[in-house]
Design an enzyme around this catalytic site. Structure first.
Site, mmCIF file in Angstrom:
data_model
loop_
_atom_site.group_PDB
_atom_site.id
_atom_site.type_symbol
_atom_site.label_atom_id
_atom_site.label_comp_id
_atom_site.label_asym_id
_atom_site.label_seq_id
_atom_site.Cartn_x
_atom_site.Cartn_y
_atom_site.Cartn_z
ATOM 1 N N ASP A 180 0.832 -1.201 0.000
ATOM 2 C CA ASP A 180 0.000 0.000 0.000
ATOM 3 C C ASP A 180 0.868 1.253 0.000
ATOM 4 O O ASP A 180 0.644 2.194 -0.775
ATOM 5 C CB ASP A 180 -0.926 -0.017 1.215
ATOM 6 C CG ASP A 180 -1.720 1.269 1.348
ATOM 7 O OD1 ASP A 180 -2.562 1.539 0.483
ATOM 8 O OD2 ASP A 180 -1.475 2.019 2.314
ATOM 9 N N GLU A 193 -1.969 -5.546 -3.485
ATOM 10 C CA GLU A 193 -1.043 -4.724 -2.693
ATOM 11 C C GLU A 193 0.080 -5.580 -2.117
ATOM 12 O O GLU A 193 1.244 -5.145 -2.081
ATOM 13 C CB GLU A 193 -1.802 -4.024 -1.566
ATOM 14 C CG GLU A 193 -2.713 -2.910 -2.052
ATOM 15 C CD GLU A 193 -3.476 -2.246 -0.932
ATOM 16 O OE1 GLU A 193 -3.830 -1.066 -1.063
ATOM 17 O OE2 GLU A 193 -3.736 -2.911 0.100
#
Length: 231
Positions: free
Chosen positions: A41, A113
């Site tokens: 992320d 992610e």
């Protein structure tokens, strides 16, 4: 296992594809992908931020933030995961599989992610940049460019209109200046004024300086419209 990226460390790839539900059902598997998801992320935020910063120099911080959020939100990342057919590679527990986890947007987004985080550790930031640029190209063409033009026109148009009026009437550009800052650092508001020939024409407030100057320009145009109508 063959996947869309070449990993030197296959253990990182395996971990990135492993959901918590799989670990719960397989005591021999020690680690799931949530830590890599956390890292991925952050890496995505950095890489996408740099990409937007370099290619859209005319956009404000607020505009860049909105555009970045659309590129890295859950629905968009899930679409990337589907393009890469990530669902069939994910290690899921039986319950997650029965619940359709291989097509679940949240799980797909999280796994994407995690893959980015693992690839960063395996190959470095430049490799991630190349991967993201190639994968995000269509999204930039279909999402970023139309949106940036739309948002840019809304923010820039009102200030352009005031500038055109000022140049036509005074041969000068409007001057924006900070009047006051309000609130704590994490929730500041700015009050800006706009003047021409040292005459205050309008004021505006906003959470960002760009928003406040836009509001000041709009206030000035509103007043000028009244003057034109009743002057």
């Amino acid at each position: 296992m063959t996947i869309f990226l070449r990993f030197k460390n296959q253990a990182l790839l395996e971990c990135a594809l492993t959901h918590r539900s799989y670990v719960n059902e397989h005591p021999g598997v020690k680690e799931h992908n949530e830590r890599l998801e956390f890292l991925g992320d952050a890496v995505l935020q950095l890489v996408v931020s740099e990409e937007l910063y370099r290619h859209y120099p005319e956009l404000s911080e607020a505009q860049l933030t909105r555009l970045r959020s659309k590129l890295v939100d859950e629905p968009q990342l899930a679409r990337f995961a589907k393009v890469l057919d990530l669902g069939k590679f994910m290690y899921l527990g039986q319950g997650a599989i029965k619940d359709g986890g291989q097509n679940n947007p949240a799980l797909l987004s999280d796994t994407f992610e995690a893959i980015v985080g693992a690839y960063f550790l395996d190959a470095g930031i430049e490799a991630v940049q190349k991967f993201v640029q190639s994968l995000f190209k269509d999204a930039i063409d279909t999402l970023i460019i139309p949106e940036s033009k739309k948002v840019s026109s809304k923010i820039i148009d009102v200030k352009n209109r005031l500038q055109e009026w000022s140049l036509a009437n005074y041969k000068k550009v409007p001057q924006y200046f900070l009047i006051e800052e309000l609130g704590p650092d994490h929730a500041k508001e700015f009050i800006f004024g706009v003047q021409i020939n040292e005459q205050l024409l309008g004021t505006g407030k906003g959470r960002r300086k760009q928003e406040a100057t836009k509001a000041a320009a709009q206030d000035a145009l509103n007043k000028l419209s009244i003057f034109d109508r009743f002057g």
